[in-house]
Structures are given as C-alpha cells and as structure tokens.
Design an enzyme around this catalytic site. Structure first.
Site, PDB file in Angstrom:
ATOM      1  N   ASP A   1       0.818  -1.223   0.000  1.00  0.00           N
ATOM      2  CA  ASP A   1       0.000   0.000   0.000  1.00  0.00           C
ATOM      3  C   ASP A   1       0.849   1.268   0.000  1.00  0.00           C
ATOM      4  O   ASP A   1       0.427   2.309   0.497  1.00  0.00           O
ATOM      5  CB  ASP A   1      -0.955   0.030   1.214  1.00  0.00           C
ATOM      6  CG  ASP A   1      -1.762  -1.237   1.357  1.00  0.00           C
ATOM      7  OD1 ASP A   1      -2.390  -1.635   0.371  1.00  0.00           O
ATOM      8  OD2 ASP A   1      -1.752  -1.843   2.453  1.00  0.00           O
TER       9      ASP A   1
ATOM     10  N   LYS B   1       2.498   2.051  -5.167  1.00  0.00           N
ATOM     11  CA  LYS B   1       3.220   1.512  -6.331  1.00  0.00           C
ATOM     12  C   LYS B   1       2.498   1.788  -7.629  1.00  0.00           C
ATOM     13  O   LYS B   1       3.120   2.024  -8.662  1.00  0.00           O
ATOM     14  CB  LYS B   1       3.429  -0.003  -6.157  1.00  0.00           C
ATOM     15  CG  LYS B   1       4.378  -0.367  -5.039  1.00  0.00           C
ATOM     16  CD  LYS B   1       4.577  -1.868  -4.942  1.00  0.00           C
ATOM     17  CE  LYS B   1       3.332  -2.598  -4.494  1.00  0.00           C
ATOM     18  NZ  LYS B   1       2.906  -2.241  -3.129  1.00  0.00           N
TER      19      LYS B   1
ATOM     20  N   HIS C   1      -4.024  -1.883  -6.874  1.00  0.00           N
ATOM     21  CA  HIS C   1      -3.345  -0.654  -7.260  1.00  0.00           C
ATOM     22  C   HIS C   1      -4.395   0.340  -7.752  1.00  0.00           C
ATOM     23  O   HIS C   1      -5.221   0.011  -8.606  1.00  0.00           O
ATOM     24  CB  HIS C   1      -2.329  -0.909  -8.385  1.00  0.00           C
ATOM     25  CG  HIS C   1      -1.150  -1.709  -7.934  1.00  0.00           C
ATOM     26  ND1 HIS C   1      -0.227  -2.236  -8.816  1.00  0.00           N
ATOM     27  CD2 HIS C   1      -0.724  -2.070  -6.711  1.00  0.00           C
ATOM     28  CE1 HIS C   1       0.700  -2.890  -8.143  1.00  0.00           C
ATOM     29  NE2 HIS C   1       0.413  -2.802  -6.870  1.00  0.00           N
TER      30      HIS C   1
ATOM     31  N   GLN D   1       2.270  -6.172  -3.250  1.00  0.00           N
ATOM     32  CA  GLN D   1       2.499  -6.218  -1.802  1.00  0.00           C
ATOM     33  C   GLN D   1       3.773  -5.435  -1.419  1.00  0.00           C
ATOM     34  O   GLN D   1       4.138  -4.500  -2.097  1.00  0.00           O
ATOM     35  CB  GLN D   1       2.560  -7.673  -1.298  1.00  0.00           C
ATOM     36  CG  GLN D   1       1.234  -8.402  -1.309  1.00  0.00           C
ATOM     37  CD  GLN D   1       1.037  -9.258  -2.539  1.00  0.00           C
ATOM     38  OE1 GLN D   1       1.964  -9.656  -3.215  1.00  0.00           O
ATOM     39  NE2 GLN D   1      -0.197  -9.564  -2.840  1.00  0.00           N
TER      40      GLN D   1
END
Length: 430
Positions: free
Chosen positions: A13, A16, A41, A224
């Site tokens: 989180d 990205k 995302h 992740q």
C-alpha cells in the site's frame, strides 16, 4: 537501455500503482512478476480512477505491452471481469497489449474456499489473508498439482490435472467439514473460461528475452511489500510469494542481470493491513490523523489500515535485501501540519539496541521503537512538482530519511495525481 524493478519496501500500500504508471510512460513492457489479485493498485489519470488487481498498471497506457508473468497466481474469472471493467472505462485490452505466461498457475474456486475456511477456523493465530485463494494456489504450485494456463488448451491434460488436484483438496475439505468438489462441473467451468484466457497466452520468457535483446525497456511491477515476503517478511504474517526484487527474474523468465535499477516505493509514514507485528503503530490521535488524511483503506478489501510513524530501521533492512538503488517517497503531503514528526531509528529488545528487526516472532513482539523527533511543517506540500515548492522542514525530513536508510530518493510523490511527482534521479538512465 536500463530495465527497472519496482517493489514495495514496507508492508504494501505504498503507492506503487501511481509510480509504475508514471514510469511506464518511458517503458516499452510492463511485467507483473508475483502475487495475485489480493494486491490492489489505484491509478488516477486525468481525474479518472482505475482500480487494478490482476492487470499490470501499464494497461492504461496506449502502445505498451503488459505482461502477467509465471510468478503470478491468476484467477481467470476475476481477470475476465477486470478486463471488462477497464474496457468499460475506455481502455483497449487485446492480445496485442496483454500477454499471460503459459506456465502461470491458476487460482480455482476451491482455493478461495479453502483460504476462507482455514482463516475462520484458525483459533491459534489468524494470518489476515484476503481469502482470495492466493496462498492455497501457491501451495499447489509447490506441490506440483496446480493447473496452469497452458493446461486449458488440452481437455485430456486438463482432466488429469484436475484429478490430481482433487485427490489432495477433497481430503482437506473432508477434514474441514466442506463438501467434496464437483469434478465434472469444475471441468466444464474451466472449458468455458479457456477461450477467454488462451488468446493472451504466450511463452513469456521467450517474448521478453527477444524484447530485451532488441533494446526495449522493461518495467517489472511488484505487488504487496518486502515486509510481506514469504522468506524475509514478518513470518507467518506474510504473503505466499517472494516479493523482493530477486523475484523479478524468476517470476518472468529473464535472468538476474535483466534488472538494472531497483526502485523501492516507500510511504512517508508506515501502514499495515491485517495481523502481525508493527513496532511504530499508533493507537492515538496521530494514528487516526494519518489514516484519515491518507485515506488508509485497502483497495482490495476495504479494510482499515493500521498507521504509524516512519520506520527507518525496517526500510533500511528491505533496501539491503532487495538491493534497492533508490526509493520513491510517497504521501509526503499526509504529514502536512504536524508540529513534530517521529522517525524510528532502531529497537530496544530487553535493554539491547538493534538496528534490524529480529527474525523470531517472540523477539519481534518485544521490540519497542527508538525514536528521534524532527520538526514538522505547516505549509502544504500537496501537488508540489519541484524541490523549490517544498517547505524547508519537509526537505530536511526527506534528507534525514535518506541518511537513515542508506538509500537516495529518486522520486518524490506529493499527491495521487500522476504529474505531481518530483524526479530526482531517472531510473531509466541511458
């Protein structure tokens, strides 16, 4: 031409999606190399919000090839729905713009059922999974009983793969009090989804090597965060795949020399979803303020994220394990208005100072953060696009983070918008 691997350097989180989207403008190929649709995302492009889970972030860019590598576990039904959703937002997705590795393992409905049953019946320690079957699918991959994309092309092979998987899963289900799997119905479902998936199937290792030799720029997109890595994360509260930069090679079919620059995405504070240790977690007004201002709810599950101060000790650790060349620091604007900001520089474990998080869970639980305080700033950093736009104390905060983690800032993000990004070092250096 340089190739870049982007990984999360905390517990996920970190933002990205935006950074990969921003970088993908200069890339030719964008590759997802691990994880499943448990990772979410969110991209904001010209005011349009795209929520991606299985698709690489590059799909919203015209003229780019997006690739789902063999290191991913793929729910074919979810992928088809996600493609339909993104198409409805005006994004073209075809076999010319999306490629799936033929050896990608599939997540089947019984994987999710097993995931949720285990979590609900585990009275010892809940892991905090999303319940989407990612872990059980990786288990089947290692156990050599998973069904892969290529298996969908041949009915006899598919039937043999299903039979092998059901020997294992029906025994598990009997122990958990679940009904046995309807073999014939499962095969029918797989045969129906096959023509929607197979047009995208390719020998990705071959295609990527061809493009690399042709001088194309490749962007490897991780999911992740490194602290959820199955080997180097806060085990057992981790994901079921390797998340660190080394997985970019094995999860795509390219050699380790394919990655020239590893960019770690780092939030200006720390968050975590689900269970597990979190040394700098705040259960006070500051924690609530970070969560509210940062809109800290999971893209995939909607779960509220736990929030805390920046942990330089942990990011220094992930930088070393992944060989990070630089970081992209995100959500600096969330810290606007704090009079004082704390940074964790190490841990106290029973009177001993550590500059890394120990491996044993019991030791992790006893670690208390050692903080240093730095002055905050009252001015806004939101939307800043140059160093000159930042308050002096914000610049000092960024520089102090660089010193503590031993890794320079390459990019600085000051809002969810794509263009609110300060470029310090170009990862796609010539």
């Amino acid at each position: 031409m340089a190739n870049v691997a982007v990984i999360g350097a905390q517990w996920g989180d970190e933002g990205k999606g935006k950074i990969v989207d921003w970088l993908s403008e200069r890339a030719d190929v964008i590759v997802r190399f691990q994880g499943g649709h448990n990772a979410g995302h969110t991209l904001v492009v010209d005011g349009e919000v795209y929520k991606l889970h299985a698709l690489p972030s590059g799909v919203v860019r015209k003229g780019k090839l997006s690739v789902i590598g063999n290191g991913v576990v793929l729910d074919p039904w979810h992928l088809v729905k996600e493609i339909e959703t993104i198409r409805a937002q005006g994004v073209e997705i075809t076999p010319e713009t999306l490629m799936i590795a033929e050896n990608t393992p599939l997540i089947l409905p019984f994987h999710g059922e097993l995931d949720r049953a285990r979590e609900s019946q585990n009275s010892v320690a809940k892991i905090g999974t999303t319940g989407r079957g990612i872990g059980p699918a990786y288990e089947d991959k290692v156990g050599r009983r998973v069904i892969r994309v290529a298996d969908l092309a041949d009915e006899a092979t598919l039937a043999r793969r299903v039979d092998r998987a059901l020997v294992h899963h029906n025994a598990l289900r009997n122990g958990l009090g679940l009904p046995e799997i309807d073999r014939d119905a499962l095969i029918v479902d797989l045969q129906e989804i096959a023509p929607k998936i197979l047009p995208y199937a390719k020998p990705v290792w071959y295609e990527l090597n061809e493009r690399q030799h042709a001088g194309k720029r490749i962007l490897f997109e991780g999911a992740q965060g490194a602290l959820l890595d199955v080997d180097f994360g806060t085990y057992p509260f981790v994901t079921s795949s390797n998340v660190i930069a080394g997985q970019a090679a094995t999860g795509s079919g390219l050699g380790p020399d394919a990655v020239d620059f590893t960019l770690g995405i780092v939030k200006a504070y720390t968050t975590r979803v689900g269970e597990g240790p979190f040394p700098t977690e705040l259960d006070d007004e500051d924690g609530e303020r970070l969560g509210t201002r940062g809109h800290e709810f999971g893209t995939t599950t909607g779960r509220k994220r736990r929030c805390g101060w920046f942990d330089a000790c942990l990011v220094r650790q992930t930088a070393a394990i992944s060989g990070m060349t630089g970081i992209a620091l995100t959500k600096l604007d969330v810290l606007d208005g704090f009079e004082r900001i704390r940074i964790c520089t190490g841990y106290d474990l029973d009177g001993q100072r550590l500059d890394y998080l120990p491996t044993a869970s019991e030791s992790q639980a006893r670690c208390t953060p050692i903080y240093e305080e730095v002055p905050g700033w009252s001015e806004s950093t939101e939307g800043a696009r140059s160093w000159a736009d930042l308050p002096g104390n914000a610049v000092k905060y960024v520089r102090r983070i660089e010193e503590l983690i031993g890794c320079p800032v390459a990019l600085l993000s000051t809002s969810p918008e794509r263009d609110d990004t300060i470029l310090v070092t170009d990862p796609f250096r010539d």
